[in-house]
Write a protein that holds these residues in place. Structure first.
Motif, PDB file in Angstrom:
ATOM      1  N   ILE A  12     -68.491 -48.060  88.172  1.00 14.63           N
ATOM      2  CA  ILE A  12     -68.718 -46.902  89.083  1.00 14.63           C
ATOM      3  C   ILE A  12     -67.549 -46.427  89.923  1.00 14.63           C
ATOM      4  CG2 ILE A  12     -70.363 -45.664  90.583  1.00 14.63           C
ATOM      5  CD1 ILE A  12     -72.507 -47.666  89.569  1.00 14.63           C
ATOM      6  N   ASP A  33     -59.851 -54.704  94.919  1.00 17.50           N
ATOM      7  CA  ASP A  33     -60.653 -55.388  94.017  1.00 17.50           C
ATOM      8  C   ASP A  33     -60.031 -56.695  93.753  1.00 17.50           C
ATOM      9  OD1 ASP A  33     -62.681 -53.937  91.415  1.00 17.50           O
ATOM     10  OD2 ASP A  33     -62.052 -55.909  91.289  1.00 17.50           O
ATOM     11  N   GLY A  36     -62.661 -59.324  89.066  1.00 16.46           N
ATOM     12  CA  GLY A  36     -63.600 -60.279  88.487  1.00 16.46           C
ATOM     13  C   GLY A  36     -64.249 -59.616  87.384  1.00 16.46           C
ATOM     14  N   ASP A  59     -60.161 -59.975  98.038  1.00 15.99           N
ATOM     15  CA  ASP A  59     -61.369 -60.120  98.160  1.00 15.99           C
ATOM     16  C   ASP A  59     -61.991 -59.563  99.371  1.00 15.99           C
ATOM     17  OD1 ASP A  59     -63.778 -61.881  98.541  1.00 15.99           O
ATOM     18  OD2 ASP A  59     -62.984 -63.004  96.717  1.00 15.99           O
ATOM     19  N   THR A  83     -72.723 -57.944  89.898  1.00 14.87           N
ATOM     20  CA  THR A  83     -73.578 -57.097  89.247  1.00 14.87           C
ATOM     21  C   THR A  83     -74.232 -57.251  88.167  1.00 14.87           C
ATOM     22  OG1 THR A  83     -72.093 -55.777  88.051  1.00 14.87           O
ATOM     23  CG2 THR A  83     -72.419 -54.997  90.341  1.00 14.87           C
ATOM     24  N   SER A  98     -70.172 -62.514  97.358  1.00 15.63           N
ATOM     25  CA  SER A  98     -69.554 -61.251  97.374  1.00 15.63           C
ATOM     26  C   SER A  98     -70.561 -60.182  97.804  1.00 15.63           C
ATOM     27  CB  SER A  98     -69.174 -60.932  95.769  1.00 15.63           C
ATOM     28  OG  SER A  98     -68.079 -61.333  95.301  1.00 15.63           O
ATOM     29  N   TYR A 148     -79.755 -61.246  92.067  1.00 18.82           N
ATOM     30  CA  TYR A 148     -78.749 -59.914  92.042  1.00 18.82           C
ATOM     31  C   TYR A 148     -79.454 -59.139  93.197  1.00 18.82           C
ATOM     32  CZ  TYR A 148     -77.057 -55.272  91.277  1.00 18.82           C
ATOM     33  OH  TYR A 148     -76.676 -54.052  91.621  1.00 18.82           O
ATOM     34  N   LYS A 152     -78.381 -57.645  97.064  1.00 18.60           N
ATOM     35  CA  LYS A 152     -78.273 -56.236  97.329  1.00 18.60           C
ATOM     36  C   LYS A 152     -79.234 -55.964  98.651  1.00 18.60           C
ATOM     37  CE  LYS A 152     -76.058 -53.722  95.497  1.00 18.60           C
ATOM     38  NZ  LYS A 152     -74.424 -53.342  96.030  1.00 18.60           N
ATOM     39  N   ASN A 178     -77.018 -46.595  86.119  1.00 19.67           N
ATOM     40  CA  ASN A 178     -75.998 -45.680  85.642  1.00 19.67           C
ATOM     41  C   ASN A 178     -75.493 -46.041  84.198  1.00 19.67           C
ATOM     42  OD1 ASN A 178     -73.831 -44.780  88.594  1.00 19.67           O
ATOM     43  ND2 ASN A 178     -75.841 -45.603  88.515  1.00 19.67           N
TER      44      ASN A 178
HETATM   45  P1  NAD Z   1     -69.016 -53.402  88.196  1.00 11.38           P
HETATM   46  O1  NAD Z   1     -69.457 -55.064  88.094  1.00 11.38           O
HETATM   47  O2  NAD Z   1     -68.556 -52.508  87.083  1.00 11.38           O
HETATM   48  O3  NAD Z   1     -67.912 -53.625  89.224  1.00 11.38           O
HETATM   49  C1  NAD Z   1     -67.933 -54.232  90.548  1.00 11.38           C
HETATM   50  C2  NAD Z   1     -66.413 -54.509  90.890  1.00 11.38           C
HETATM   51  O4  NAD Z   1     -66.351 -55.223  92.201  1.00 11.38           O
HETATM   52  C3  NAD Z   1     -65.594 -55.229  90.105  1.00 11.38           C
HETATM   53  O5  NAD Z   1     -64.428 -54.530  89.680  1.00 11.38           O
HETATM   54  C4  NAD Z   1     -65.354 -56.670  90.884  1.00 11.38           C
HETATM   55  O6  NAD Z   1     -64.223 -57.105  90.202  1.00 11.38           O
HETATM   56  C5  NAD Z   1     -65.287 -56.014  92.175  1.00 11.38           C
HETATM   57  N1  NAD Z   1     -65.913 -57.415  92.996  1.00 11.38           N
HETATM   58  C6  NAD Z   1     -66.851 -58.174  92.994  1.00 11.38           C
HETATM   59  N2  NAD Z   1     -66.701 -59.157  93.909  1.00 11.38           N
HETATM   60  C7  NAD Z   1     -65.765 -58.720  94.768  1.00 11.38           C
HETATM   61  C8  NAD Z   1     -65.356 -59.104  96.080  1.00 11.38           C
HETATM   62  N3  NAD Z   1     -65.735 -60.404  96.598  1.00 11.38           N
HETATM   63  N4  NAD Z   1     -63.966 -58.833  96.457  1.00 11.38           N
HETATM   64  C9  NAD Z   1     -63.432 -57.659  95.668  1.00 11.38           C
HETATM   65  N5  NAD Z   1     -64.035 -56.961  94.519  1.00 11.38           N
HETATM   66  C10 NAD Z   1     -64.973 -57.648  94.043  1.00 11.38           C
HETATM   67  O7  NAD Z   1     -70.279 -52.719  88.941  1.00 11.38           O
HETATM   68  P2  NAD Z   1     -70.635 -51.209  89.134  1.00 11.38           P
HETATM   69  O8  NAD Z   1     -71.834 -51.284  87.905  1.00 11.38           O
HETATM   70  O9  NAD Z   1     -69.519 -50.378  88.943  1.00 11.38           O
HETATM   71  O10 NAD Z   1     -71.454 -51.216  90.310  1.00 11.38           O
HETATM   72  C11 NAD Z   1     -70.771 -51.040  91.500  1.00 11.38           C
HETATM   73  C12 NAD Z   1     -71.681 -50.754  92.707  1.00 11.38           C
HETATM   74  O11 NAD Z   1     -72.893 -49.950  92.416  1.00 11.38           O
HETATM   75  C13 NAD Z   1     -72.453 -52.402  92.878  1.00 11.38           C
HETATM   76  O12 NAD Z   1     -72.628 -52.305  94.429  1.00 11.38           O
HETATM   77  C14 NAD Z   1     -73.893 -52.271  92.195  1.00 11.38           C
HETATM   78  O13 NAD Z   1     -74.841 -53.111  92.910  1.00 11.38           O
HETATM   79  C15 NAD Z   1     -74.271 -50.865  92.770  1.00 11.38           C
HETATM   80  N6  NAD Z   1     -74.925 -50.150  91.594  1.00 11.38           N
HETATM   81  C16 NAD Z   1     -74.837 -50.078  90.184  1.00 11.38           C
HETATM   82  C17 NAD Z   1     -75.599 -49.450  89.340  1.00 11.38           C
HETATM   83  C18 NAD Z   1     -75.508 -49.379  87.926  1.00 11.38           C
HETATM   84  O14 NAD Z   1     -76.211 -48.962  87.209  1.00 11.38           O
HETATM   85  N7  NAD Z   1     -74.357 -50.009  87.564  1.00 11.38           N
HETATM   86  C19 NAD Z   1     -76.873 -48.859  89.926  1.00 11.38           C
HETATM   87  C20 NAD Z   1     -77.061 -48.866  91.241  1.00 11.38           C
HETATM   88  C21 NAD Z   1     -76.011 -49.403  92.059  1.00 11.38           C
END
Ligand code: NAD
Length: 332
Positions: A12, A33, A36, A59, A83, A98, A148, A152, A178
């Motif tokens: 996202i 980022d 990870g 981080d 996630t 995280s 998880y 959150k 998403n």
């Molecule tokens: P994703 O796993 O694709 O991306 C998460 C990113 O965070 C990764 O690039 C990872 O390297 C980075 N990351 C993790 N821990 C970290 C740290 N300690 N320091 C720096 N970077 C770090 O996840 P996503 O699907 O893109 O989700 C993004 C956000 O949206 C999350 O907070 C998730 O809870 C929220 N969200 C996701 C969805 C969904 O359907 N995917 C729905 C609602 C909310």
């Protein structure tokens, strides 16, 4: 606006960075980022030469680094999180670090900066837990079912406390599932597309009856931009498109779009704690901020299938046997 986006190499986050920079040429973004799981530097490679975009590998649990970066921005959008629910079941500890400690570190950096910084926490519908009937509103009790969603929910509580205690200008957005370009192949929609494309059996958890409300990632990004600009301090906004379908329906639609037979589906053991249905009431963001989704489910799914077919070079290195496994929580 000078923005800090965390987790911008993930699914996202990278869509959000592209969305903001394409809509607002005046905006500049620093993306932190840790690279990870889920992160892919290729997602934003095309922006690396731009003057209004800077990537820093780091981080969000690092207070010194976050303090320095946050002192230079006007707003923070925190996407960074572990996630993958299945992985939180096999090992919850990185999620605690995280998702809770990371959020705490960012909030502390904002508090100590003594600047008027908008902090937007990107949260999820999963914190409300199962909803067999009706839809969850922002005021409903939180009832997370897996590590998880528990982390959150904890992060959301910290954000609200920092608003109440320190008057930080905080917003929380809680969005449904998403889908769209750049989603890691372990998640339902890309995994289904890739396995079907490769003529492998397509796993469906349990009887495929679990219901999710799907939103196209760009509709989510638009909603976040709106909250960033117009959200009232301390407010939570649910974001949903109203596309509620059992997983098996989503899988069948993908097979249809790929012209593959339904007998490619294989019902597999359900994952522990699998929530039966999520459903969000998003009337607040619609009435107060005027948001509504611009994409229908089917048109967005068609675009997504096309994107994965066209971008095999993007997902091929990521689509390992473990990532495409039918029961990832068992792989350790
Ligand atoms: P994703 O796993 O694709 O991306 C998460 C990113 O965070 C990764 O690039 C990872 O390297 C980075 N990351 C993790 N821990 C970290 C740290 N300690 N320091 C720096 N970077 C770090 O996840 P996503 O699907 O893109 O989700 C993004 C956000 O949206 C999350 O907070 C998730 O809870 C929220 N969200 C996701 C969805 C969904 O359907 N995917 C729905 C609602 C909310």
């Amino acid at each position: 606006m000078h923005l800090l986006v965390t987790g911008g190499l993930g699914f996202i986050g990278c869509n959000f960075v592209k969305h903001v920079l394409s809509k607002d040429p005046e905006a500049s973004i620093v993306n932190i980022d840790k690279i990870g799981l889920g992160a892919n530097p290729e997602n934003l490679r095309e922006l690396e030469k731009k003057e209004n975009y800077l990537f820093i590998k780091g981080d969000i649990t690092n207070p010194k680094a976050m303090g320095k970066i946050i002192s230079e921005v006007d707003a923070v959008v925190n996407f960074a999180a572990e996630t993958h629910v299945d992985r939180s079941i096999s090992d919850p500890s990185p999620f605690i670090k995280s998702n809770i400690l990371g959020t705490f570190t960012l909030l502390e950096a904002v508090r100590k900066s003594k600047k008027d910084i908008k902090y937007l926490q990107v949260s999820t519908d999963e914190i409300y837990g199962d909803r067999l009937h009706g839809s969850s509103s922002e005021l409903d009790r939180l009832s997370p079912s897996n590590p998880y969603s528990a982390t959150k929910a904890s992060a959301d509580m910290l954000c609200l406390a920092y608003h109440r205690t320190y008057r930080l200008d905080v917003n929380i957005t809680r969005c449904t599932n998403n889908f769209g370009p750049y989603q890691f192949p372990e998640k339902l929609i890309p995994k289904t597309i890739i396995r079907a494309f490769r003529n492998l059996p397509v796993p469906v958890y349990g009887a495929g009856a679990n219901i999710r409300d799907w939103i196209y990632v760009l509709d989510h990004c638009e909603a976040i931009s709106l909250v960033l600009g117009k959200g009232k301090p301390g407010e939570i906004y649910n974001i949903s498109s109203g596309n509620e379908f059992p997983n098996i329906t989503v899988v069948k639609e993908i097979l249809k779009l790929l012209d593959k037979p339904e007998d490619m589906m294989e019902l597999v053991e359900d994952r522990p704690g699998h929530d039966v249905r999520y459903s969000l009431d998003s009337s607040k963001i619609r009435s107060e901020l005027g948001w509504k989704p611009s994409h229908t489910f089917i048109s967005a799914l068609r675009e997504t299938v096309k994107w994965y077919i066209k971008n095999e070079a993007w997902w091929k290195p990521l689509a390992t046997e473990k990532v495409l496994h039918p029961a990832p929580w068992k792989t350790g």
